[in-house]
Design a protein around this motif. Structure first.
Motif, PDB file in Angstrom:
ATOM      1  N   UNK A 476       1.209  -1.541  -0.435  1.00 12.46           N
ATOM      2  CA  UNK A 476      -0.910   0.058  -0.239  1.00 12.46           C
ATOM      3  C   UNK A 476       0.918   0.799   0.368  1.00 12.46           C
ATOM      4  N   UNK A 477       0.809   1.961   0.726  1.00 16.73           N
ATOM      5  CA  UNK A 477       1.383   3.487   0.763  1.00 16.73           C
ATOM      6  C   UNK A 477       2.350   3.642   2.405  1.00 16.73           C
ATOM      7  N   UNK A 478       2.401   3.165   3.164  1.00 16.39           N
ATOM      8  CA  UNK A 478       3.296   2.728   4.209  1.00 16.39           C
ATOM      9  C   UNK A 478       4.232   2.191   4.330  1.00 16.39           C
ATOM     10  N   UNK A 479       3.610   0.981   4.286  1.00 16.25           N
ATOM     11  CA  UNK A 479       4.914  -1.011   3.836  1.00 16.25           C
ATOM     12  C   UNK A 479       5.902  -0.330   2.331  1.00 16.25           C
ATOM     13  N   UNK A 480       5.088   0.136   1.315  1.00 15.97           N
ATOM     14  CA  UNK A 480       6.070   0.038  -0.048  1.00 15.97           C
ATOM     15  C   UNK A 480       7.013   1.473  -0.395  1.00 15.97           C
ATOM     16  N   UNK A 481       6.301   1.929   0.863  1.00 17.98           N
ATOM     17  CA  UNK A 481       7.808   3.358   0.904  1.00 17.98           C
ATOM     18  C   UNK A 481       8.500   3.032   1.825  1.00 17.98           C
ATOM     19  N   UNK A 482       8.298   2.501   2.933  1.00 19.02           N
ATOM     20  CA  UNK A 482       9.806   1.691   3.455  1.00 19.02           C
ATOM     21  C   UNK A 482       9.850   0.855   3.125  1.00 19.02           C
ATOM     22  N   UNK A 486      14.209   1.287   3.280  1.00 24.91           N
ATOM     23  CA  UNK A 486      15.017   0.504   3.711  1.00 24.91           C
ATOM     24  C   UNK A 486      16.482  -0.062   3.327  1.00 24.91           C
ATOM     25  N   UNK A 487      16.224   0.434   1.019  1.00 24.81           N
ATOM     26  CA  UNK A 487      16.400  -1.234   0.430  1.00 24.81           C
ATOM     27  C   UNK A 487      18.102  -0.358   0.328  1.00 24.81           C
ATOM     28  N   UNK A 510      15.017  14.018  13.382  1.00 28.33           N
ATOM     29  CA  UNK A 510      14.061  14.172  13.867  1.00 28.33           C
ATOM     30  C   UNK A 510      13.497  12.583  14.147  1.00 28.33           C
ATOM     31  N   UNK A 511      13.642  11.923  13.665  1.00 28.98           N
ATOM     32  CA  UNK A 511      12.813  10.290  13.610  1.00 28.98           C
ATOM     33  C   UNK A 511      12.870   9.955  15.632  1.00 28.98           C
ATOM     34  N   UNK A 512      11.926   9.461  15.916  1.00 25.42           N
ATOM     35  CA  UNK A 512      12.407   8.280  17.299  1.00 25.42           C
ATOM     36  C   UNK A 512      13.012   7.247  17.177  1.00 25.42           C
ATOM     37  N   UNK A 513      12.962   6.554  15.928  1.00 27.15           N
ATOM     38  CA  UNK A 513      14.197   5.070  16.685  1.00 27.15           C
ATOM     39  C   UNK A 513      14.699   5.533  14.888  1.00 27.15           C
ATOM     40  N   UNK A 514      16.083   5.165  14.752  1.00 28.32           N
ATOM     41  CA  UNK A 514      16.560   4.749  13.183  1.00 28.32           C
ATOM     42  C   UNK A 514      16.220   3.362  13.163  1.00 28.32           C
ATOM     43  N   UNK A 515      16.197   2.382  11.565  1.00 31.13           N
ATOM     44  CA  UNK A 515      15.369   1.853  10.811  1.00 31.13           C
ATOM     45  C   UNK A 515      16.048   0.811  11.925  1.00 31.13           C
ATOM     46  N   UNK A 516      17.622   0.382  12.165  1.00 28.59           N
ATOM     47  CA  UNK A 516      18.280  -0.821  12.877  1.00 28.59           C
ATOM     48  C   UNK A 516      17.318  -0.985  14.574  1.00 28.59           C
ATOM     49  N   UNK A 517      17.498   0.311  14.981  1.00 28.22           N
ATOM     50  CA  UNK A 517      16.447   0.506  15.780  1.00 28.22           C
ATOM     51  C   UNK A 517      15.504  -0.391  16.707  1.00 28.22           C
ATOM     52  N   UNK A 518      14.402  -0.122  14.933  1.00 28.54           N
ATOM     53  CA  UNK A 518      12.849   0.006  14.829  1.00 28.54           C
ATOM     54  C   UNK A 518      12.701  -2.351  14.959  1.00 28.54           C
ATOM     55  N   UNK A 598      21.085   9.781   4.905  1.00 30.40           N
ATOM     56  CA  UNK A 598      19.697  10.578   4.066  1.00 30.40           C
ATOM     57  C   UNK A 598      19.526  10.618   2.693  1.00 30.40           C
ATOM     58  N   UNK A 599      20.250  10.667   1.850  1.00 35.29           N
ATOM     59  CA  UNK A 599      20.176  11.138   0.857  1.00 35.29           C
ATOM     60  C   UNK A 599      19.780   9.545   0.480  1.00 35.29           C
ATOM     61  N   UNK A 600      20.772   8.918   0.642  1.00 38.56           N
ATOM     62  CA  UNK A 600      20.058   6.539  -0.111  1.00 38.56           C
ATOM     63  C   UNK A 600      19.014   6.040   1.189  1.00 38.56           C
ATOM     64  N   UNK A 601      18.199   6.879   2.224  1.00 37.45           N
ATOM     65  CA  UNK A 601      17.404   6.967   2.310  1.00 37.45           C
ATOM     66  C   UNK A 601      16.308   7.790   2.091  1.00 37.45           C
ATOM     67  N   UNK A 602      15.987   8.589   2.658  1.00 31.55           N
ATOM     68  CA  UNK A 602      14.839   9.372   2.539  1.00 31.55           C
ATOM     69  C   UNK A 602      14.439   9.639   1.108  1.00 31.55           C
ATOM     70  N   UNK A 603      15.347  10.111   0.137  1.00 32.85           N
ATOM     71  CA  UNK A 603      14.591  10.840  -1.069  1.00 32.85           C
ATOM     72  C   UNK A 603      14.383   9.068  -2.132  1.00 32.85           C
ATOM     73  N   UNK A 604      15.426   7.751  -1.562  1.00 29.18           N
ATOM     74  CA  UNK A 604      14.059   6.935  -2.265  1.00 29.18           C
ATOM     75  C   UNK A 604      13.188   6.923  -1.872  1.00 29.18           C
ATOM     76  N   UNK A 605      12.718   7.033  -0.426  1.00 29.92           N
ATOM     77  CA  UNK A 605      11.219   6.813  -0.270  1.00 29.92           C
ATOM     78  C   UNK A 605      10.515   8.136  -0.790  1.00 29.92           C
TER      79      UNK A 605
END
Ligand code: T1G
Length: 690
Positions: A476-482, A486-487, A510-518, A598-605
């Motif tokens: 859908x929207x959230x997990x597809x962008x997640x 994370x790619x 500003x995220x509450x936690x990063x991808x590995x913590x999550x 940030x460029x290689x994670x949030x920009x692809x998102x």
């Protein structure tokens, strides 16, 4: 007289009624006639007292947020309040519904405030990235004291009428006809005679304020601000009220307000305020809704139990179905334990716990679902299992019952196509824990009937969820962008970034936690199972799972967790594993900075979000922002990924994606046409939405 402000008389008491649906916001077309009415009544010797009340469902719910960012039209709220305080005869605000923001500030300009027993009063401006800009930070402490004012203004949480009365914010609480009570109250006050002290000249609350306690509380609140400016400014403004003369504190409030109202953070938070409301709007505004009296939930595991609680908490009776008595008892036991924890924390009363538990009926027989109007399955994430469940539902559910799947990924069109009533099928994608997380992705399948969709969107609001209608695609929207976000995670690890460095880039953002913590928190085995089901691999995460390192629940994941610790510490074994895997691939580790992460994670998102808009999986870019803020903790001060893309600059994002595409050849970096268009126009509008 105006359509928005009417004055009537009850003997020697004038009653000013504001009537500006839907929430009596203090728009210019209210402020202007209100000012005229107050000036006229001030000089009218036949008027002994003035009551200010509102028509409709609530007292003034604040300034008109749609006016922010535009030139202020006088009189502004502050001018209104100054005029109010020049009136010698008693002024009384009659508060029902919610007196919020500028509405409460207007009431604080009156000598007295009376409230309906069900009223709520608050200064929620901090949630818009602002502070009360109509004198609320300076007047409220004078009635309730500095510490209580600090808590109310920094949290933005309203208080009930009884609490407000006990705190000295309101002078009387009434049941029944509030206006009549307010008129009688005003007349009695006038009869007793003045002088009547405006709030600005009262110091009841200030005297009791212990500045040390205040500063300690303010410091604690500042630590929780997580990069947001408004909470800090709110605390400073209230401290000014406690330590400076009124006019100096008022001027300081104004300066702080002007800074905040022009800030990106406030623009972001005001964007989210309207985006959440927009997301719940469907075409065909008056589509009839189906009657929902009883909910059926299939599966009493983590998700099913949480979903059942979400509906029970919203007042709906729930039939909870499991495959065996033992599984059912386990699920009901977990629900009871969850409520007991809320009671022990003081967030739920014993009585409310009993009421909610009474909503549940357990069963192991599908036939018991026949009485349900909406049935949600939360069974194992496998298409064959889902189809088997829907086949049984097709046989037992009443005609017109809505049949929902909680799947995170699977094709709902395929599920709907496997039964006789695809028009009744849709997705209700809750986020774990389902009784806590606000976001609900409502997945509209190809054949979902409009009334079924309208019914669940309305139902979401009733149970306190933030609904976003999305289309069918993988994730859908959230997990597809997640997945897009994370790619590159593994590549970044293999190229030299540590889990801690990547997570820190996220928390600094500003995220509450990063991808590995999550990942460690959710359990690495979940992603592992998904990857295996889709024939995908992630060499580091897969290796950790093969070693039984699933994260917090096994004490080891990407991080090490000392007994019971929530925060992990870096694990030299993981870092050695990463180095070994990099060496096997001939990758020479290098230092990788936060900007590249940030460029290689949030920009692809964001790029994936653009594709989602192109494919009409989401109707609006702001819907995507609502998903990410309410489902994944995207920092509210940045407004969501698509709003933040505007702050970051579309052209920069395109340029950097093209750079990484040249470097890696990976499609995730290939800029989507709509992103390129946004880089030129600054807008996410697609042909369909333009
Ligand atoms: N301004 C403009 N529109 C508003 C509004 C506001 N303050 N509040 C609500 N609306 C619109 C909303 O967009 C929706 O529109 C409709 O009203 C119904 O709202 C100087 C600077 C009052 C608890 O932050 O919390 O005062 O979608 O769906 O669920 O110090 O609205 O129908 O077109 O939310 O029953 C401070 C914001 C402002 C309160 C009602 N006040 N509003 O909830 O209805 S800043 C607030 C709310 C300020 C001063 C400062 C809620 C509500 P549409 P709704 P609801």
């Amino acid at each position: 007289m105006s359509d928005f402000v009417k004055v009537s008389r009850d003997g020697d008491v004038a009653i000013v009624i504001i009537d500006n649906p839907p929430v009596n916001a203090l728009s210019f077309h209210v402020r202007d006639p209100l000012m005229h009415a107050l000036v006229s009544l001030r000089g009218d010797v036949s008027v002994a007292a003035i009551v200010i009340a509102c028509a409709g469902r609530t007292f003034v719910a604040g300034a008109d947020i749609t006016e922010f960012g535009k030139p202020v039209q006088q009189p502004d709220l502050r001018a209104l309040i100054v005029t109010l305080e020049t009136i010698a005869k008693p002024t009384v605000a009659a508060i029902h519904g919610t007196a919020l923001g500028g509405g409460l500030e207007l009431a604080l300009g009156c000598h007295f405030r009376v409230a309906d027993a069900g009223a709520r009063l608050g200064l929620p401006e901090v949630k818009l990235g602002l502070l009360p800009g109509g004198g609320g930070t300076v007047r409220l402490p004078r009635l309730v004291g500095g510490v209580k004012a600090l808590r109310m203004i920094v949290s933005g949480t309203p208080i009930g009428a009884a609490e407000a009365h006990a705190a000295g914010l309101v002078d009387a609480v009434f049941e029944g006809d509030l206006t009549t009570h307010a008129v009688n109250f005003a007349r009695e006050i006038a009869r007793k005679g003045g002088p009547f002290t405006p709030v600005r000249d009262r110091d009841d609350g200030l005297k009791e304020t212990d500045l040390r306690a205040f500063d300690a509380e303010a410091a604690d609140l500042a630590r929780k601000a997580r990069g947001l400016e408004a909470p800090i400014a709110c605390a400073q403004a209230v401290r000014n009220a406690v330590t400076l003369p009124f006019d100096e504190a008022l001027a300081a409030e104004r300066a702080l307000f002007v800074t905040l109202v022009g800030s990106d953070q406030s623009r972001a938070q005001r964007h989210l305020f309207f985006a959440e409301r927009e997301a719940a709007k469907l075409p065909g505004k008056d589509t009839p809704k189906r009657r929902i009296a009883r909910i059926g939930v299939i599966g009493a595991g983590t998700m099913g139990g949480g979903i059942a609680m979400a509906f029970a908490n919203g007042g709906y009776p729930v039939t909870l179905l499991e495959t065996s008595g033992e599984a059912l008892q386990r699920g009901l036991g977990t629900i009871e334990k969850n409520y007991a924890v809320s009671v022990s924390r003081g967030s739920l009363t014993e009585d409310a716990k009993r009421q909610r538990l009474a909503q549940f009926k357990g069963s192991t027989d599908h036939a018991d679902l026949a009485e349900c109007d909406l049935i949600i399955e939360a069974v194992f994430e496998d298409m064959a299992v889902k189809k088997e469940v829907f086949g049984k539902l097709d046989a037992v559910a009443k005609p017109g019952a809505i049949l929902a799947t909680n799947t995170s990924y699977l094709d709902i069109n395929e599920i709907a196509g496997s039964i006789s009533r695809p028009q009744d099928v849709l997705g209700l994608h809750f986020f774990s824990p389902a009784n806590v997380m606000k976001l609900l992705e409502i997945v509209r399948a190809e054949k979902t009937a409009p009334d079924a969709l309208a019914t669940v969107v309305d139902l979401a609001r009733r149970i306190g969820k933030v609904a976003v209608v999305v289309g069918v695609c993988h994730g859908f929207v959230g997990n597809r962008m997640l997945a897009a976000r994370g790619s590159e995670s593994e590549a970044l690890l293999l190229e030299g970034a540590t889990p801690s460095q990547i997570d820190k880039a996220f928390t600094d953002f500003g995220w509450p936690m990063g991808p590995f913590q999550m990942g460690d928190l959710a359990g690495l085995d979940i992603g592992w199972r998904n990857r295996k089901a889709r024939g995908l691999t992630a060499v580091i995460a897969d290796t950790l799972c093969e070693q039984g390192r699933f994260g917090q629940k096994t004490g080891r994941g990407f991080y090490l967790y000392e007994a019971g610790a929530r925060a992990g510490v870096p694990d030299p074994e993981v870092e050695a594993l990463i180095r070994d895997k990099a060496a096997e691939r001939g990758i020479e580790p290098r230092a990788i900075g936060a900007e590249e992460i940030i460029e290689r994670t949030l920009y692809p998102m964001i790029n994936e979000g653009a594709k989602i808009l192109e494919e009409k999986i989401a109707a609006r870019a702001s819907d995507i922002d609502v998903v990410w803020v309410n489902g994944y903790g995207f920092p509210i001060g940045k407004g969501g990924p698509m709003f933040w893309a505007g702050l970051e600059g579309g052209a920069r994002i395109v340029e950097r994606l093209e750079h990484w595409f040249r470097q890696t050849g990976k499609d995730v970096f290939k800029p989507a046409p709509l992103l390129k268009r946004m880089a030129e126009t600054g807008s996410w509008e697609t042909d369909a939405t333009a």
